[in-house]
Motif scaffolding. Structure first.
Motif, PDB file in Angstrom:
ATOM      1  N   SER A  68      29.074   6.654  -4.543  1.00  0.00           N
ATOM      2  CA  SER A  68      29.044   6.827  -3.099  1.00  0.00           C
ATOM      3  C   SER A  68      28.105   7.967  -2.719  1.00  0.00           C
ATOM      4  CB  SER A  68      30.464   7.139  -2.594  1.00  0.00           C
ATOM      5  OG  SER A  68      30.482   7.256  -1.201  1.00  0.00           O
ATOM      6  N   THR A  69      27.311   7.741  -1.684  1.00  0.00           N
ATOM      7  CA  THR A  69      26.386   8.768  -1.214  1.00  0.00           C
ATOM      8  C   THR A  69      27.062   9.743  -0.255  1.00  0.00           C
ATOM      9  OG1 THR A  69      25.642   7.340   0.578  1.00  0.00           O
ATOM     10  CG2 THR A  69      24.377   7.271  -1.481  1.00  0.00           C
ATOM     11  N   GLN A  70      28.325   9.461   0.085  1.00  0.00           N
ATOM     12  CA  GLN A  70      29.062  10.313   1.020  1.00  0.00           C
ATOM     13  C   GLN A  70      30.558  10.130   0.799  1.00  0.00           C
ATOM     14  OE1 GLN A  70      27.782   8.728   4.773  1.00  0.00           O
ATOM     15  NE2 GLN A  70      29.081   6.943   4.652  1.00  0.00           N
ATOM     16  N   LYS A  74      31.803  11.980  -2.608  1.00  0.00           N
ATOM     17  CA  LYS A  74      30.375  11.808  -2.878  1.00  0.00           C
ATOM     18  C   LYS A  74      30.155  11.841  -4.384  1.00  0.00           C
ATOM     19  CE  LYS A  74      25.857  13.671  -1.727  1.00  0.00           C
ATOM     20  NZ  LYS A  74      25.106  14.668  -0.969  1.00  0.00           N
ATOM     21  N   GLY A  75      29.376  10.877  -4.900  1.00  0.00           N
ATOM     22  CA  GLY A  75      29.103  10.783  -6.333  1.00  0.00           C
ATOM     23  C   GLY A  75      29.814   9.591  -6.947  1.00  0.00           C
ATOM     24  N   VAL A  76      30.026   9.648  -8.253  1.00  0.00           N
ATOM     25  CA  VAL A  76      30.653   8.540  -8.977  1.00  0.00           C
ATOM     26  C   VAL A  76      32.167   8.670  -8.891  1.00  0.00           C
ATOM     27  CG1 VAL A  76      30.897   7.400 -11.200  1.00  0.00           C
ATOM     28  CG2 VAL A  76      28.686   8.349 -10.546  1.00  0.00           C
ATOM     29  N   ASN A  77      32.815   7.579  -8.524  1.00  0.00           N
ATOM     30  CA  ASN A  77      34.269   7.507  -8.419  1.00  0.00           C
ATOM     31  C   ASN A  77      34.767   6.436  -9.370  1.00  0.00           C
ATOM     32  OD1 ASN A  77      35.131   9.025  -5.645  1.00  0.00           O
ATOM     33  ND2 ASN A  77      33.073   8.217  -5.520  1.00  0.00           N
ATOM     34  N   HIS A  78      35.841   6.736 -10.092  1.00  0.00           N
ATOM     35  CA  HIS A  78      36.426   5.796 -11.045  1.00  0.00           C
ATOM     36  C   HIS A  78      37.785   5.340 -10.513  1.00  0.00           C
ATOM     37  CE1 HIS A  78      33.362   7.160 -13.846  1.00  0.00           C
ATOM     38  NE2 HIS A  78      33.712   8.397 -13.535  1.00  0.00           N
ATOM     39  N   VAL A  79      37.983   4.029 -10.489  1.00  0.00           N
ATOM     40  CA  VAL A  79      39.255   3.460 -10.045  1.00  0.00           C
ATOM     41  C   VAL A  79      39.765   2.556 -11.158  1.00  0.00           C
ATOM     42  CG1 VAL A  79      40.382   2.003  -8.318  1.00  0.00           C
ATOM     43  CG2 VAL A  79      38.510   3.513  -7.632  1.00  0.00           C
ATOM     44  N   SER A  80      41.022   2.759 -11.566  1.00  0.00           N
ATOM     45  CA  SER A  80      41.652   1.900 -12.569  1.00  0.00           C
ATOM     46  C   SER A  80      42.692   1.028 -11.877  1.00  0.00           C
ATOM     47  CB  SER A  80      42.328   2.738 -13.659  1.00  0.00           C
ATOM     48  OG  SER A  80      41.361   3.427 -14.398  1.00  0.00           O
ATOM     49  N   VAL A  81      42.644  -0.265 -12.160  1.00  0.00           N
ATOM     50  CA  VAL A  81      43.553  -1.225 -11.551  1.00  0.00           C
ATOM     51  C   VAL A  81      44.385  -1.857 -12.664  1.00  0.00           C
ATOM     52  CG1 VAL A  81      43.731  -3.332 -10.183  1.00  0.00           C
ATOM     53  CG2 VAL A  81      41.877  -1.708  -9.728  1.00  0.00           C
ATOM     54  N   ASP A  82      45.708  -1.799 -12.521  1.00  0.00           N
ATOM     55  CA  ASP A  82      46.608  -2.425 -13.487  1.00  0.00           C
ATOM     56  C   ASP A  82      46.679  -3.918 -13.179  1.00  0.00           C
ATOM     57  OD1 ASP A  82      48.581  -3.250 -15.221  1.00  0.00           O
ATOM     58  OD2 ASP A  82      50.124  -1.924 -14.424  1.00  0.00           O
ATOM     59  N   ILE A  83      46.047  -4.728 -14.035  1.00  0.00           N
ATOM     60  CA  ILE A  83      46.018  -6.180 -13.794  1.00  0.00           C
ATOM     61  C   ILE A  83      47.012  -6.921 -14.690  1.00  0.00           C
ATOM     62  CG2 ILE A  83      43.672  -6.224 -12.875  1.00  0.00           C
ATOM     63  CD1 ILE A  83      42.733  -7.183 -15.661  1.00  0.00           C
TER      64      ILE A  83
END
Length: 70
Positions: free
Chosen positions: A8-10, A35-44
């Motif tokens: 994300s740039t913002q 802002k920057g790299v974001n990590h999202v973990s999804v329990d599938i």
């Protein structure tokens, strides 16, 4: 787990959805990105095996991908 990265740039808010091939939303998560790299973990683990669409909407921009759960 399904790991998703967002650059994300913002600071931004949005929604992540997982949709099955019949069009039914099987998972929804609100996102608060920095802002920057974001990590999202999804329990599938609770969704059935099959092909799914992953859709993220951030500030009017929608990104769509596909994955297979075995």
């Amino acid at each position: 787990l399904l790991n998703v990265n967002f650059n994300s740039t913002q600071t931004d808010a949005g929604v992540l959805r997982i949709i099955d091939m019949s069009g039914k939303t099987v998972y929804t998560q609100n996102l608060n990105l920095t802002k920057g790299v974001n990590h999202v973990s999804v329990d599938i683990n609770k969704i059935s095996a099959g092909v799914y669409i992953i859709k993220s909407t951030l500030t009017g921009t929608t990104t769509i991908g596909k994955f297979i759960k075995k």
